[in-house]
Design an enzyme around this catalytic site. Sequence first.
Site, PDB file in Angstrom:
ATOM      1  N   HIS A 176       0.828  -1.205   0.000  1.00 57.60           N
ATOM      2  CA  HIS A 176       0.000   0.000   0.000  1.00 57.60           C
ATOM      3  C   HIS A 176       0.869   1.264   0.000  1.00 57.60           C
ATOM      4  O   HIS A 176       0.444   2.311   0.497  1.00 57.60           O
ATOM      5  CB  HIS A 176      -0.950   0.025   1.203  1.00 57.60           C
ATOM      6  CG  HIS A 176      -1.872  -1.143   1.291  1.00 57.60           C
ATOM      7  ND1 HIS A 176      -3.130  -1.147   0.731  1.00 57.60           N
ATOM      8  CD2 HIS A 176      -1.706  -2.368   1.854  1.00 57.60           C
ATOM      9  CE1 HIS A 176      -3.703  -2.320   0.961  1.00 57.60           C
ATOM     10  NE2 HIS A 176      -2.857  -3.077   1.636  1.00 57.60           N
TER      11      HIS A 176
ATOM     12  N   SER B 271      17.404  17.962 -16.866  1.00 59.58           N
ATOM     13  CA  SER B 271      16.673  19.224 -16.837  1.00 59.58           C
ATOM     14  C   SER B 271      17.401  20.273 -17.659  1.00 59.58           C
ATOM     15  O   SER B 271      18.631  20.308 -17.700  1.00 59.58           O
ATOM     16  CB  SER B 271      16.521  19.720 -15.393  1.00 59.58           C
ATOM     17  OG  SER B 271      15.947  21.010 -15.358  1.00 59.58           O
TER      18      SER B 271
ATOM     19  N   LYS C 149      20.578  17.633 -12.382  1.00 58.33           N
ATOM     20  CA  LYS C 149      19.408  16.758 -12.209  1.00 58.33           C
ATOM     21  C   LYS C 149      19.458  15.596 -13.196  1.00 58.33           C
ATOM     22  O   LYS C 149      19.764  15.773 -14.371  1.00 58.33           O
ATOM     23  CB  LYS C 149      18.115  17.547 -12.423  1.00 58.33           C
ATOM     24  CG  LYS C 149      16.855  16.817 -11.968  1.00 58.33           C
ATOM     25  CD  LYS C 149      15.644  17.755 -12.060  1.00 58.33           C
ATOM     26  CE  LYS C 149      14.438  17.168 -11.357  1.00 58.33           C
ATOM     27  NZ  LYS C 149      13.952  15.935 -12.011  1.00 58.33           N
TER      28      LYS C 149
ATOM     29  N   GLU D 298      10.748   5.700 -17.866  1.00 58.82           N
ATOM     30  CA  GLU D 298       9.672   6.488 -18.456  1.00 58.82           C
ATOM     31  C   GLU D 298       9.367   6.061 -19.894  1.00 58.82           C
ATOM     32  O   GLU D 298       8.194   6.006 -20.286  1.00 58.82           O
ATOM     33  CB  GLU D 298      10.045   7.969 -18.387  1.00 58.82           C
ATOM     34  CG  GLU D 298      10.033   8.491 -16.953  1.00 58.82           C
ATOM     35  CD  GLU D 298      10.740   9.827 -16.777  1.00 58.82           C
ATOM     36  OE1 GLU D 298      10.776  10.317 -15.637  1.00 58.82           O
ATOM     37  OE2 GLU D 298      11.265  10.369 -17.780  1.00 58.82           O
TER      38      GLU D 298
END
Length: 467
Positions: free
Chosen positions: A188, A318, A324, A331
Amino acid sequence: MAEDFRIENDSLGEVRVPASALYGAQTQRAKENFPVSDLRFSRRFIEAIGRVKQAAAKANESLGGLDTDKAKVIVEAAQEVIDGKHDDQFVLDIFQTGSGTSTNMNANEVIGNRASELIGADRGSKAVHPNDHVNMSQSSNDTIPTSMHVAARVAIENELLPALKDLHGALEEKAKAFDDVLKSGRTHLMDATPVRLGQEFAGYAAQIEQAIERIERASEELAELALGGTATGTGLNCPPDFPKKAIAAISESTGLDFHEAPNHFAAQAAKDAFVNAHASLNTLATALLKIANDLRHLSSGPTSGLSEITLPTIQPGSSIMPGKVNPVQSEQVMMVAARVMGNHTTLTVSNTHGNFELNVMMPVMAHAMLESISILSGSIEAFRTKCVEGIEANRERCKELLELNPSIATALNTAIGYDKASEVAKTAAKERKSVREVVLDMGLLSEDELDEYLDVRSMTEPGIPGE
């Protein structure tokens, strides 16, 4: 300057066809009739229909229906189609007649015109006739579904399954390498009893292994071919021995086993096996999305996320934030999975339109299936080589989070009871202390007893702590 044209005739009259085109009148009409999109049949499908036409010519020659000279040049021209030499001549939109008749005639005309050239005749002369010779013993209604099955099975066996087997191997290697890394489990999305990082990766490997088994079974079902059913499944104008001989030639050409469908009415009116095969790809997509998403979350951070694993750094993340780095391979897998799921909806809806003796949604079904196989294969290969193989475990971070995990108190149930263990867990979470510290503060167990009950490694295996 306008391109030169030649005049050809079909059953509806004269048609102006580009002089340089290998295709003919029927393809030209369809090209003009369906300016819908820029989607065309894929390389795999063109290869497959070339194999079908080549196999048909061989079968027709052996049965005495096609003379040797014409059979020879049809086989040679079809081989050029198989090899991709005339892909630019397959000009028709996916969104066309639902039987795929236009594309069947596109193949017949390209092969017929090229075969005519090979015997010294002109393009458009029909010295080797697209219908009478290239399409002999066939109909669009059986060649298109046959080509669909051949293309999908070849792509699955030669592209997708090898990529999946390599991914399975990479995940198994990580499962072994990480077997000693103890960490928090999560259910969960909340802290749960400990697991080993290797167990998580072994779970991913098992999902891929099971996906391979499902896809292999589905590929076997695609071995049934509709060839021999002709227009409505009756086999009209098809010699009885043609399907067996032609399908044997397809098997030899592809190196895969194919056989005649036991019922041509089912094979041509319904695409159940095709939808079932894609269902195994759809299930694979859900598994890949789960795995990619898990890796994305496990690597989140590096300071404010879980950061239990590190993914390979492959590109800046980025355009504005220096340093970053994002989980880009996860993805791309997620986006591919979404596309495959969408394709499955297309196939599901399309299969409901097997009206009477013919499905009339076959071109888009072929496109959706072959796109799914292609993008899954490419996605999996990139995911393995640029992500999975380079994953590292952040052992100290796993240990840090595990020691703060209040669910470790579950191991104390048999020693102090559920209610006391619950109190310990709540206190540990509230005060940001370890379970060990709280139990000692409450005087519930000794150090030696805690060592026995809080043996974290034993908590990741079946059994009762302390026994």
